[in-house]
Design a protein around this motif. Structure first.
Motif, PDB file in Angstrom:
ATOM      1  N   LEU A  11      25.804  23.229  27.850  1.00 33.56           N
ATOM      2  CA  LEU A  11      26.568  23.799  28.959  1.00 33.56           C
ATOM      3  C   LEU A  11      26.990  22.745  29.983  1.00 33.56           C
ATOM      4  N   LYS A  12      26.146  21.734  30.166  1.00 32.46           N
ATOM      5  CA  LYS A  12      26.385  20.783  31.257  1.00 32.46           C
ATOM      6  C   LYS A  12      27.315  19.636  30.881  1.00 32.46           C
ATOM      7  N   CYS A  13      27.672  19.506  29.598  1.00 31.54           N
ATOM      8  CA  CYS A  13      28.536  18.385  29.220  1.00 31.54           C
ATOM      9  C   CYS A  13      29.927  18.583  29.812  1.00 31.54           C
ATOM     10  N   SER A  14      30.656  17.478  29.921  1.00 28.82           N
ATOM     11  CA  SER A  14      31.953  17.524  30.600  1.00 28.82           C
ATOM     12  C   SER A  14      32.941  18.445  29.889  1.00 28.82           C
ATOM     13  N   GLY A  15      32.875  18.498  28.548  1.00 30.21           N
ATOM     14  CA  GLY A  15      33.779  19.367  27.799  1.00 30.21           C
ATOM     15  C   GLY A  15      33.537  20.841  28.091  1.00 30.21           C
ATOM     16  N   SER A  16      32.271  21.253  28.111  1.00 28.91           N
ATOM     17  CA  SER A  16      31.933  22.650  28.408  1.00 28.91           C
ATOM     18  C   SER A  16      32.381  23.032  29.809  1.00 28.91           C
ATOM     19  N   GLN A  17      32.124  22.158  30.753  1.00 31.31           N
ATOM     20  CA  GLN A  17      32.529  22.434  32.132  1.00 31.31           C
ATOM     21  C   GLN A  17      34.049  22.561  32.248  1.00 31.31           C
ATOM     22  N   ALA A  18      34.770  21.736  31.481  1.00 32.03           N
ATOM     23  CA  ALA A  18      36.228  21.810  31.514  1.00 32.03           C
ATOM     24  C   ALA A  18      36.722  23.141  30.957  1.00 32.03           C
ATOM     25  N   TYR A  19      36.111  23.629  29.880  1.00 32.77           N
ATOM     26  CA  TYR A  19      36.544  24.913  29.310  1.00 32.77           C
ATOM     27  C   TYR A  19      36.225  26.083  30.248  1.00 32.77           C
ATOM     28  N   LEU A  20      35.121  25.986  30.984  1.00 33.95           N
ATOM     29  CA  LEU A  20      34.836  27.011  31.990  1.00 33.95           C
ATOM     30  C   LEU A  20      35.902  26.990  33.091  1.00 33.95           C
ATOM     31  N   GLN A  21      36.314  25.788  33.486  1.00 32.53           N
ATOM     32  CA  GLN A  21      37.378  25.667  34.491  1.00 32.53           C
ATOM     33  C   GLN A  21      38.698  26.232  33.952  1.00 32.53           C
ATOM     34  N   LEU A  22      38.982  25.956  32.668  1.00 32.58           N
ATOM     35  CA  LEU A  22      40.206  26.477  32.061  1.00 32.58           C
ATOM     36  C   LEU A  22      40.178  28.002  32.039  1.00 32.58           C
ATOM     37  N   ALA A  23      39.038  28.588  31.694  1.00 33.48           N
ATOM     38  CA  ALA A  23      38.922  30.048  31.673  1.00 33.48           C
ATOM     39  C   ALA A  23      39.182  30.633  33.058  1.00 33.48           C
ATOM     40  N   SER A  24      38.634  29.995  34.080  1.00 31.73           N
ATOM     41  CA  SER A  24      38.868  30.456  35.453  1.00 31.73           C
ATOM     42  C   SER A  24      40.347  30.371  35.804  1.00 31.73           C
ATOM     43  N   GLU A  25      40.990  29.296  35.354  1.00 28.79           N
ATOM     44  CA  GLU A  25      42.411  29.107  35.632  1.00 28.79           C
ATOM     45  C   GLU A  25      43.249  30.175  34.912  1.00 28.79           C
ATOM     46  N   VAL A  26      42.880  30.477  33.664  1.00 25.33           N
ATOM     47  CA  VAL A  26      43.579  31.513  32.896  1.00 25.33           C
ATOM     48  C   VAL A  26      43.445  32.868  33.592  1.00 25.33           C
ATOM     49  N   ILE A  27      42.255  33.189  34.050  1.00 25.19           N
ATOM     50  CA  ILE A  27      42.024  34.478  34.717  1.00 25.19           C
ATOM     51  C   ILE A  27      42.818  34.567  36.021  1.00 25.19           C
ATOM     52  N   ARG A  28      42.826  33.483  36.792  1.00 28.81           N
ATOM     53  CA  ARG A  28      43.619  33.485  38.036  1.00 28.81           C
ATOM     54  C   ARG A  28      45.103  33.687  37.723  1.00 28.81           C
ATOM     55  N   GLN A  29      45.562  33.047  36.683  1.00 28.39           N
ATOM     56  CA  GLN A  29      46.956  33.179  36.253  1.00 28.39           C
ATOM     57  C   GLN A  29      47.259  34.630  35.859  1.00 28.39           C
ATOM     58  N   GLU A  30      46.334  35.253  35.138  1.00 30.08           N
ATOM     59  CA  GLU A  30      46.529  36.638  34.699  1.00 30.08           C
ATOM     60  C   GLU A  30      46.577  37.593  35.902  1.00 30.08           C
ATOM     61  N   ARG A  31      45.717  37.354  36.861  1.00 35.92           N
ATOM     62  CA  ARG A  31      45.689  38.232  38.045  1.00 35.92           C
ATOM     63  C   ARG A  31      47.002  38.159  38.814  1.00 35.92           C
ATOM     64  N   LYS A  32      47.569  36.950  38.881  1.00 37.85           N
ATOM     65  CA  LYS A  32      48.870  36.800  39.541  1.00 37.85           C
ATOM     66  C   LYS A  32      49.947  37.553  38.778  1.00 37.85           C
ATOM     67  N   LEU A  33      49.916  37.454  37.438  1.00 36.79           N
ATOM     68  CA  LEU A  33      50.914  38.128  36.602  1.00 36.79           C
ATOM     69  C   LEU A  33      50.819  39.650  36.764  1.00 36.79           C
ATOM     70  N   ARG A  34      49.598  40.153  36.795  1.00 41.33           N
ATOM     71  CA  ARG A  34      49.399  41.604  36.883  1.00 41.33           C
ATOM     72  C   ARG A  34      49.734  42.141  38.259  1.00 41.33           C
ATOM     73  N   ALA A  35      49.580  41.261  39.264  1.00 40.07           N
ATOM     74  CA  ALA A  35      49.872  41.683  40.646  1.00 40.07           C
ATOM     75  C   ALA A  35      51.379  41.647  40.915  1.00 40.07           C
ATOM     76  N   ALA A  36      52.109  40.877  40.105  1.00 39.47           N
ATOM     77  CA  ALA A  36      53.548  40.700  40.332  1.00 39.47           C
ATOM     78  C   ALA A  36      54.325  41.961  40.004  1.00 39.47           C
TER      79      ALA A  36
END
Length: 265
Positions: free
Chosen positions: A240-265
């Motif tokens: 979980l703590k390796c840089s790759g895992s942390q990056a994918y968690l960040q990507l997931a957060s970014e995807v979710i934020r993007q989806e919320r904007k799309l759904r709110a539009a």
């Protein structure tokens, strides 16, 4: 949980760009954040299935059965070791499915029809991710016909933009002819090595060409991410703590934020 899942196909006709690694780890990261996720392995190589610990001997049902109409999406889905993440695994049967359905009128719509007919379409999943083969073939077209959007992993190397234009043209063609709702979800830069000046130049070039379609998150080249599939685990479970895992968690957060904007539009 949303009543209708967001369907994202992960595609790049160029092999070795981190496509399946992104599919596995983005699906796992979304599940870790609390989303309910189904991953459809549409690549005959079945690497996403193997990477999530589904032994080939245990794949009594597969995406082949879904494409041919033998099973519904929920009948073919299997639980994984990741809470909240299920998978429709792949088998080598998929290698012959193009020949089997080539003469049918709905050959490009098989997966879309299966998804729309499925109870999984309403209420069971927040996200359905589709891992495509590394080619622009009938299976990839099926995934694009079924999807809301396409996420493109792009390796941080000199030839990164080579072939991307062809993929974007295919997405546009599917948008014009088969699936008017299809859009580019985003481009995620993978296998980044910050010590390499060329990698930084590639990132700058891609951002210059595609602007805000490129995710802020960059996936680093990481040994632990590369090791994880041989243990049948996503990197996030393996380390979980390796840089790759942390990056994918960040990507997931970014995807979710993007989806919320799309759904709110």
């Amino acid at each position: 949980m949303s009543s209708t899942p967001r369907i994202i196909t992960i595609a790049n006709q160029k092999g070795g760009v981190g496509k399946t690694t992104t599919a596995i780890n983005l699906a796992t990261a979304l599940a870790a954040i609390g989303e309910h996720v189904l991953l459809i392995d549409l690549d005959p190589q079945g690497n996403a299935s193997t990477g999530l610990g589904i032994d080939k001997r245990d794949r009594s049902s597969s995406s082949y059965d879904v494409i041919t109409g033998a099973l519904s999406l929920e009948e073919a889905a299997m639980a994984t070791a990741v809470p909240g993440l299920s998978i429709v695994p792949s088998t080598l049967d998929l290698l012959g499915v193009e020949m089997e359905i080539a003469g049918t009128a709905d050959r490009v719509l098989r997966l879309r029809n299966a998804v729309r007919a499925s109870a999984a379409r309403v209420g069971l999943y927040d996200y359905i991710l589709i891992d495509c083969p590394p080619s622009l073939n009938l299976l990839t077209l099926n995934s694009m016909a079924a999807a809301d959007s396409v996420l493109v992993p792009l390796q941080c190397e000199f030839f990164a933009l080579e072939g991307l234009s062809q993929l974007l043209e295919t997405v546009e063609e599917v948008h014009q002819t088969i699936n008017p709702d299809l859009a580019i979800q985003g481009i995620v830069m993978t296998m980044y090595d910050g010590r390499n000046n060329l990698a930084n130049q590639v990132v700058d070039d891609v951002r210059a060409h595609l602007g805000d379609k490129v995710y802020n998150t960059i996936i680093p080249r990481n040994v632990r991410v590369s090791e994880a599939p041989s243990y049948g685990k996503p990197a996030i479970l393996y380390d979980l703590k390796c840089s790759g895992s942390q990056a994918y968690l960040q990507l997931a957060s970014e995807v979710i934020r993007q989806e919320r904007k799309l759904r709110a539009a």
